[in-house]
Design an enzyme around this catalytic site. Structure first.
Site, PDB file in Angstrom:
ATOM      1  N   CYS A  48       0.286  -9.099  10.639  1.00  6.64           N
ATOM      2  CA  CYS A  48      -0.799  -8.111  10.579  1.00  6.64           C
ATOM      3  C   CYS A  48      -1.326  -7.965   9.153  1.00  6.64           C
ATOM      4  CB  CYS A  48      -0.283  -6.775  11.106  1.00  6.64           C
ATOM      5  SG  CYS A  48      -1.422  -5.399  10.871  1.00  6.64           S
ATOM      6  N   CYS A  51      -1.916  -4.383   7.888  1.00  6.57           N
ATOM      7  CA  CYS A  51      -0.637  -3.717   7.608  1.00  6.57           C
ATOM      8  C   CYS A  51      -0.233  -3.936   6.153  1.00  6.57           C
ATOM      9  CB  CYS A  51       0.463  -4.254   8.517  1.00  6.57           C
ATOM     10  SG  CYS A  51       0.236  -3.909  10.269  1.00  6.57           S
TER      11      CYS A  51
END
Length: 311
Positions: A48, A51
């Site tokens: 991700c 993230c």
């Protein structure tokens, strides 16, 4: 939530502000720890990208909170059983990054996506307010600095604003306050230097733009004050000398006589709102920017301006 995998550690939650969490430690690090202090849980995965953008921002803000909140980072790929169990209680872990705030063992609030630092701070402030934890330390100092500036202690205010900038370099409220404190100390050189040091990312923030306008108006007001005798003579000879009246307004503003300054410009607007393509109105709007939208003089003069323009 009491059914989550893992059992509480008898030693209680560790004092670490930031740590990695697992399904084995979740009860101890999050549920039990949140009974005394709000705990943010950052759900992430290695694949991700957002993230990875959010993580350093979260850590920075949590460290700046100085113990008022904690952060636990949970890799949902490495802790799939925990992720599945949390999804059953409503956490939308199919879309990460996701940050959940726990308080007293329960989910208090959630946000998704890679928020900017300002958004993360706002979220944490909301969590602290809901949990009775007050505000972030930097916010407390900003309140103290604002109060010091309003009560005639600009030297104290400048130190407080500077301390916030030392921790949060992109805090527009602190930069704007520092410039205003320098102006209150009649130190235009330091005010200009502070404006030159403002990070480019926030150079057009309202707090900074307002402080910049205040510096410009102070310089113009000083020049007008030096010519005050001539301005008054021109008005005595011709009360409708709008140029002189605008110069007088600038001088009055620099002297802190805001209500009178606004009154001079409103006089011009009432007499001829189109004079010099609305120059008096534009100057009044500069005053509003420099004073701030919440200043009582701004609120009063803005109402008077509206009544003139829309009557």
């Amino acid at each position: 939530m009491e059914q989550l995998i893992g059992q509480p550690d008898a030693a209680g939650a560790q004092a670490d502000l930031i740590k990695d969490g697992t399904q084995e430690t979740f009860i101890n690090d999050v549920i039990e720890a949140s009974r005394s202090v709000p705990v943010l849980v950052d759900f992430w995965a290695d694949w991700c990208g957002p993230c990875k953008q959010l993580a350093p921002v979260l850590e920075k803000v949590v460290r700046a909170a100085k113990g008022k909140v904690r952060l636990v980072k949970v890799d949902i790929e490495a802790n799939r059983a925990l992720a599945a169990q949390l999804a059953q209680v409503g956490l939308p872990l199919q879309s990460i990054p996701l940050v959940a705030a726990f308080w007293k063992g329960q989910i208090l609030d959630v946000f998704q996506g890679a928020l900017p630092e300002s958004g993360v701070k706002k979220f944490i402030e909301t969590v602290l307010k809901a949990s009775g934890g007050g505000t972030l330390p930097a916010t407390e100092r900003l309140h103290e600095a604002d109060t010091a500036l309003e009560t005639g202690r600009p030297d104290v205010a400048a130190e407080l604003y500077s301390s916030v900038i030392g921790e949060e370099e992109e805090n527009p409220r602190a930069w704007g306050g520092l410039v205003r404190a320098m102006l209150a100390l009649d130190d235009e050189e330091s005010a200009a230097a502070a404006l030159a040091d403002v990070p480019e990312k926030i150079t057009n923030a309202p707090e900074v733009a307002g402080a910049r306008a205040a510096l410009e108006l102070k310089r113009e007001g000083r020049q007008a004050a030096e010519a005050m005798e001539g301005i008054q003579a021109r008005l005595a000879a011709n009360p409708e000398d709008f140029e002189a009246r605008c110069e007088l307004a600038t001088a009055l503003n620099a002297a802190g006589r805001r209500e009178e300054a606004a009154g001079e410009l409103l006089h011009v607007i009432r007499a001829d709102r189109g004079w010099k393509d609305g120059a008096a109105r534009q100057q009044l709007l500069r005053f509003f920017e420099a004073w701030g939208n919440d200043d009582p003089n701004t609120l009063t003069a803005r109402r008077r301006l509206s009544s003139l323009l829309f009557s």
